[in-house]
Design a protein around this motif. Structure first.
Motif, PDB file in Angstrom:
ATOM      1  N   VAL A   1      52.267  52.657  78.819  1.00  0.00           N
ATOM      2  CA  VAL A   1      52.916  52.359  79.942  1.00  0.00           C
ATOM      3  C   VAL A   1      53.195  53.619  80.953  1.00  0.00           C
ATOM      4  N   LEU A   2      53.722  54.823  80.428  1.00  0.00           N
ATOM      5  CA  LEU A   2      53.459  55.756  81.885  1.00  0.00           C
ATOM      6  C   LEU A   2      52.091  56.367  81.987  1.00  0.00           C
ATOM      7  N   ARG A   3      51.145  55.988  81.351  1.00  0.00           N
ATOM      8  CA  ARG A   3      49.700  55.925  81.724  1.00  0.00           C
ATOM      9  C   ARG A   3      49.270  55.060  82.953  1.00  0.00           C
ATOM     10  N   TRP A   4      49.789  53.495  82.358  1.00  0.00           N
ATOM     11  CA  TRP A   4      48.990  52.358  83.134  1.00  0.00           C
ATOM     12  C   TRP A   4      49.815  52.863  84.533  1.00  0.00           C
ATOM     13  N   ALA A   5      51.515  53.255  84.518  1.00  0.00           N
ATOM     14  CA  ALA A   5      51.951  54.086  85.696  1.00  0.00           C
ATOM     15  C   ALA A   5      50.874  54.503  86.564  1.00  0.00           C
ATOM     16  N   ALA A   6      50.770  55.600  85.809  1.00  0.00           N
ATOM     17  CA  ALA A   6      49.791  56.896  86.640  1.00  0.00           C
ATOM     18  C   ALA A   6      48.988  55.807  87.553  1.00  0.00           C
ATOM     19  N   GLU A   7      48.143  55.790  86.763  1.00  0.00           N
ATOM     20  CA  GLU A   7      46.951  55.110  87.272  1.00  0.00           C
ATOM     21  C   GLU A   7      46.610  54.087  88.751  1.00  0.00           C
TER      22      GLU A   7
END
Length: 595
Positions: A329-335
């Motif tokens: 989820v955190l990676r998706w948010a950064a992208e």
């Protein structure tokens, strides 16, 4: 400079060695003996595509080996070649020469070698490109193509830097223009995407998940679900280790008494065991303290479990929508934040992008005009010099022209052309004012070579106005001028394969004279059928059939043998006295000619 070529099993040639020197070298021989195989071999050394059909019947592979020297090149050229040689891992031979080799298998891929090391064919071509300039019969046809005419003019104008600058700006302009058109065309779609991303990021930020938090929650929930059991186990263990309520004392007390009993003796074995009991006592005391801390940290009631379960529910809301776990989820948010930063569909963002496109268009137009000016200036000089060369090739009345005009785009074409550019041609284009042109990858110009064989005739495009013989002389004149403009020295070899096709009489003599004059400053190798050209050679090589199975060999001829070959070329009269007399007269005239 090319000093030697060795050919095996290529076309009609079974095995042949040709040695070259400075000046003009001609290769002659009957049709079908394999003269052009020498040129084909040089093309292979130049990195050309290998054709397995060229392998001689009965052989498994064909081999072409060339020996090159660089002593006559300038320091900059030698340094460039040494850099290419070092990059391939190749080495010079004992005499300082460089050996290039190409083998062509009948059934498999070709192989290239440079300085004794295997290299890609392209690397071999990059090296020999500085040493070989090849002009075959097909070059006459290529000369009719607009792209070939543009390339010739650009080489003469040394327009490489200007063309490179133009192409870089064009790429940047097209990219920015596509981005602007995409944003305009997809404004509503991009706005919806931006809203979706904004909503999702706000939802994630409200929960504020931490890396690995979902895994940590699982461990905490398991512990809180078994709170009473864990408390009872920990308390019982702590009591057994350190509580005075246990009958007989604590484990620590028992260990302490055992250690004291052992230490009261002088026996070495018992003293060692007393030391081990001391270590065990330390472990027991530490464990008792940690159990006490564990009990202090356990919640008094089950409200903490409810809190953990509620937090887990919040995190699961995110993992159901955006990724399998919280780290995802955190990676998706950064992208998504990066993507959102690119989805600027505001009026301010579009206006900024429009300004960028306009700035790049202005810079591109300036670069295009500079390139056009460079070409127009060079076109006048090149046309004048080629016309002068044609005069020396028995075409005194011929006129060669080069027209450089803007590639005008109509309004309808501009609507569908992503590379339509508005430029102010002014004096440069002769049109005046802003003009819509097609900005191709090679510039905004249409370049056309024109030719008229006699004064007073209308100058027409070269493809429509020149006969085969005239086209041969135009190409020779053009290549001579281009070679002179590049200041090629003896270190570079110029190879002409029957560029005198379709020419005879006085024109043939003039071609021979011109090639001999060119050979004063270049190494020139010519494949020819014309005795008038061959008579001017410094070195005369003959390719002739010899041996079984129609094999051909290459040998150097001098004196009487050379006279006999010229006589054969004149009229097939190599053995007649009249033919030899005519050939000797032609040879004497060429040798006495003050070219």
């Amino acid at each position: 400079m090319l000093t030697e070529i060795r050919i095996e099993s290529l076309g009609a040639i079974d095995a042949a060695v040709g040695e070259f020197d400075r000046g003009l070298t001609v290769l002659t021989g009957e049709t079908g003996t394999g003269k052009t195989m020498v040129v084909t071999g040089l093309h292979l050394l130049g990195g050309a595509r290998a054709d397995p059909n060229r392998v001689r019947s009965g052989a498994d592979r064909a081999v072409v080996e060339g020996r090159f020297t660089t002593t006559d090149l300038d320091d900059a050229a030698v340094a460039q070649l040494d850099e290419l040689l070092a990059a391939s891992g190749g080495e010079r031979d004992e005499d300082g020469s460089v050996i290039a080799l190409r083998s062509v298998s009948r059934d498999g891929p070709s192989r290239a070698y440079l300085g004794g090391r295997s290299v890609p064919a392209k690397s071999l071509g990059d090296f020999t490109a500085e040493l070989l300039t090849l002009h075959g019969q097909n070059d006459q046809l290529r000369l009719m193509r607009p792209e070939e005419q543009r390339g010739a003019l650009d080489r003469f104008a040394q327009a490489g830097p200007a063309l490179e600058r133009y192409r870089k700006l064009r790429d940047a302009w097209l990219s920015a223009r596509r981005d602007l058109l995409d944003r305009r065309g997809r404004m509503r779609e991009l706005a919806l995407e931006a809203d979706r991303l904004t909503f999702a990021l706000n939802e994630i930020d409200a929960v504020d998940p931490q890396p690995g938090e979902d895994e940590a929650l699982i461990a905490d929930i398991v512990r809180l679900s078994e709170l009473d059991t864990l408390r009872e186990a920990a308390a019982a263990a702590r009591a057994g280790l350190s509580s005075d309520d246990v009958s007989g004392g604590t484990a620590a007390d028992s260990l302490g008494r055992a250690r004291a009993a052992l230490q009261s003796t002088d026996d070495a074995t018992l003293q060692a065991l007393a030391e081990q009991i001391s270590q065990a006592l330390t472990i027991v005391v530490d464990a008792a303290q940690e159990l006490g801390g564990y009990l202090d940290e356990l919640p008094v009631d089950a409200s903490a479990l409810e809190s953990k379960l509620a937090r887990q529910a919040e995190l699961r809301t995110l993992t159901r929508k955006y990724a399998a776990d919280i780290d995802g989820v955190l990676r998706w948010a950064a992208e998504s934040r990066d993507r959102l930063a690119q989805l600027d569909v505001s009026e301010e963002g579009l206006a900024a992008l429009e300004r960028r496109v306009d700035e790049l268009a202005g810079e591109l137009a300036e670069a295009a005009i500079d390139l056009s000016k460079c070409r127009r200036k060079a076109a006048k000089r090149l046309a004048k010099e080629v016309t002068a060369e044609l005069s020396g090739l028995a075409m005194a009345d011929a006129e060669f022209t080069i027209e450089v005009r803007p590639d005008i785009a109509s309004d309808r074409e501009a609507q569908d052309d992503s590379a339509a550019l508005t430029v102010s041609l002014g004096n440069s284009g002769g049109q005046g004012g802003p003009t819509l042109v097609r900005a191709g990858s090679d510039g905004i110009d249409e370049i056309e070579f024109g030719f008229a064989a006699h004064r007073g005739m209308t100058v027409l495009p070269l493809a429509k106005s020149a006969s085969g013989g005239e086209l041969s002389r135009v190409m020779l004149a053009l290549e001579v001028v281009l070679a002179s403009s590049r200041k090629i020295s003896h270190g570079t070899t110029m190879v002409f394969d029957e560029v005198d096709a379709g020419v005879g009489g006085r024109a043939a003599v003039q071609i021979g004279r011109r090639l001999a004059r060119l050979a004063r400053t270049h190494q020139v190798i010519v494949v020819t059928h014309l005795p008038q050209v061959a008579a001017y050679a410094d070195v005369h090589l003959v390719v002739h059939a010899a041996g079984p199975r129609g094999t051909s060999v290459v040998r150097r001829v001098k004196d009487d043998e050379r006279v006999a070959e010229l006589a054969r070329m004149l009229a097939g009269l190599g053995e007649s006295d009249s033919g030899r007399a005519h050939a000797r007269e032609l040879l004497d005239a060429a040798q006495k000619d003050e070219i």
